[in-house]
Design an enzyme around this catalytic site. Structure first.
Site, PDB file in Angstrom:
ATOM      1  N   GLU A   1      19.555  48.732 -54.702  1.00 22.20           N
ATOM      2  CA  GLU A   1      18.543  49.504 -55.431  1.00 22.20           C
ATOM      3  C   GLU A   1      19.065  50.028 -56.766  1.00 22.20           C
ATOM      4  O   GLU A   1      18.338  50.052 -57.757  1.00 22.20           O
ATOM      5  CB  GLU A   1      18.024  50.649 -54.567  1.00 22.20           C
ATOM      6  CG  GLU A   1      17.362  50.240 -53.268  1.00 22.20           C
ATOM      7  CD  GLU A   1      16.164  49.326 -53.464  1.00 22.20           C
ATOM      8  OE1 GLU A   1      15.618  49.279 -54.582  1.00 22.20           O
ATOM      9  OE2 GLU A   1      15.776  48.647 -52.493  1.00 22.20           O
TER      10      GLU A   1
ATOM     11  N   ASP B   1      15.826  35.212 -62.465  1.00 19.05           N
ATOM     12  CA  ASP B   1      16.254  36.611 -62.479  1.00 19.05           C
ATOM     13  C   ASP B   1      16.756  37.014 -63.863  1.00 19.05           C
ATOM     14  O   ASP B   1      17.308  38.087 -64.051  1.00 19.05           O
ATOM     15  CB  ASP B   1      17.329  36.876 -61.420  1.00 19.05           C
ATOM     16  CG  ASP B   1      18.606  36.071 -61.660  1.00 19.05           C
ATOM     17  OD1 ASP B   1      18.618  35.213 -62.568  1.00 19.05           O
ATOM     18  OD2 ASP B   1      19.589  36.298 -60.937  1.00 19.05           O
TER      19      ASP B   1
ATOM     20  N   ASP C   1      23.762  43.764 -44.855  1.00 16.66           N
ATOM     21  CA  ASP C   1      24.820  44.409 -45.634  1.00 16.66           C
ATOM     22  C   ASP C   1      26.129  43.640 -45.586  1.00 16.66           C
ATOM     23  O   ASP C   1      26.828  43.507 -46.592  1.00 16.66           O
ATOM     24  CB  ASP C   1      25.052  45.843 -45.126  1.00 16.66           C
ATOM     25  CG  ASP C   1      24.040  46.832 -45.683  1.00 16.66           C
ATOM     26  OD1 ASP C   1      23.004  46.395 -46.234  1.00 16.66           O
ATOM     27  OD2 ASP C   1      24.293  48.050 -45.579  1.00 16.66           O
TER      28      ASP C   1
END
Length: 322
Positions: free
Chosen positions: A234, A253, A294
């Site tokens: 984030e 991107d 993660d």
């Protein structure tokens, strides 16, 4: 490898995090994620809502893209300590239960993860068989815990309409958002792990929101998102990074050294996983801006580093942090 794309139609490319089942979620919809265990982020949808509400936002974000394309990836002056930009972090904890009122140790564990991930000090940075080791980046940004504010509430979930950022709606207003990174820790709901505001938005809502179950590495941190990488992902958005698949099938991107992905990756992809896009490139599924668990993400690229540092340069959208 992709070429860096620039377009005045930036609004059509602006990204962030999709939720787990790709369905729009807000506080009134009561929709829930259907793919339990998959990363859920709402930054992209949140941005689309902001673009609709503010017709001038698209132009501001396009200006940021123009500046990013022109700016060299170096921080020249400012709040630099031993060559590293330091960013003060304010953590705003909104809790109803004791578990939601996360400990100082859990908060510090998240700050520690950010510092490791943005400075190539994470223990998995040197993971064997990484085909993209030649473009791994040490971003060189340090995060310093500045303050923690806590507020007891009666809300069971906050949704994604920025209520947690507004005292008039029971939340906590951001503290000095033009010079400090504000993190809100609360129960978001709807399968959303977190969401960020991209550069160019209102300072009154600027910052990152993360669910307390996916913040840091201890306490309430919940597997498979218990290594603090939701915040890394984030904060990457907050620093103007897009999802690695460009939020479209074989999208861009806007970074030159990341390969084209046909879609987000989940879990931990097998070594050698390739895209179905033209040329079937080997995907950079270990990148923090993918959707893996993660334990499956552990690097930024040099191109992403350049893009992030550009916003802190003179004339950049977050130059006030320097």
């Amino acid at each position: 490898m992709k070429k860096l794309l620039m377009t005045l139609a930036v609004a059509s490319l602006l990204i962030s995090c999709n939720k787990e089942d790709s369905t729009s979620v807000n506080e009134s919809s009561n929709q829930t994620a259907s793919l339990a265990g998959h990363r859920g982020c709402y930054s992209h949808e949140h941005l689309e809502e902001q673009l609709k509400a503010d017709p001038t936002l698209a132009q501001r974000m396009n200006d940021i893209e123009v500046h990013t394309a022109k700016t060299a990836a170096a921080i020249e002056t400012g709040r630099i300590v031993n060559g590293v930009l330091e960013i003060p972090v304010v953590v705003n904890v909104l809790y109803r239960t004791t578990a939601e009122n996360i400990s100082q140790a859990q908060i510090q564990s998240q700050i520690d993860v950010l510092n490791k991930d943005f400075n190539a000090q994470n223990s998995d940075y040197n993971t064997a068989n990484n085909p993209y080791s030649s473009v791994r980046a040490n971003v060189g940004i340090r995060f310093v815990l500045d303050a923690v504010y806590r507020k007891s509430t009666t809300k069971t979930s906050w949704g994604t309409n920025d209520a947690m950022k507004k005292s008039t709606q029971g939340g906590l207003n951001p503290t000095s958002p033009t010079t400090k990174l504000n993190l809100w820790v609360c129960t978001i709901g709807g399968g959303i792990l977190g969401y960020a505001q991209f550069p160019g938005g209102s300072s009154a809502t600027d910052g990152v929101v993360i669910d307390s179950k996916y913040f840091g590495t201890t306490g309430t941190a919940t597997y498979p998102f218990n290594l603090g990488r939701t915040a890394t992902h984030e904060v990457g958005h907050w620093m103007n990074l897009r999802h690695i698949w460009g939020d479209a099938t074989c999208g861009s991107d806007l970074v030159s050294d990341t390969p084209v992905h046909n879609a987000a990756n989940y879990g931990v992809p097998a070594v050698g996983h390739r895209s179905t896009c033209t040329g079937t490139p080997l995907e950079m599924y270990m990148n923090y801006m993918d959707y893996t668990d993660d334990r499956g993400m552990y690097m930024f690229s040099n191109g992403q580093k350049s893009r992030m540092l550009a916003i802190f340069q003179v004339g950049g959208s977050r130059a006030s942090f320097r």
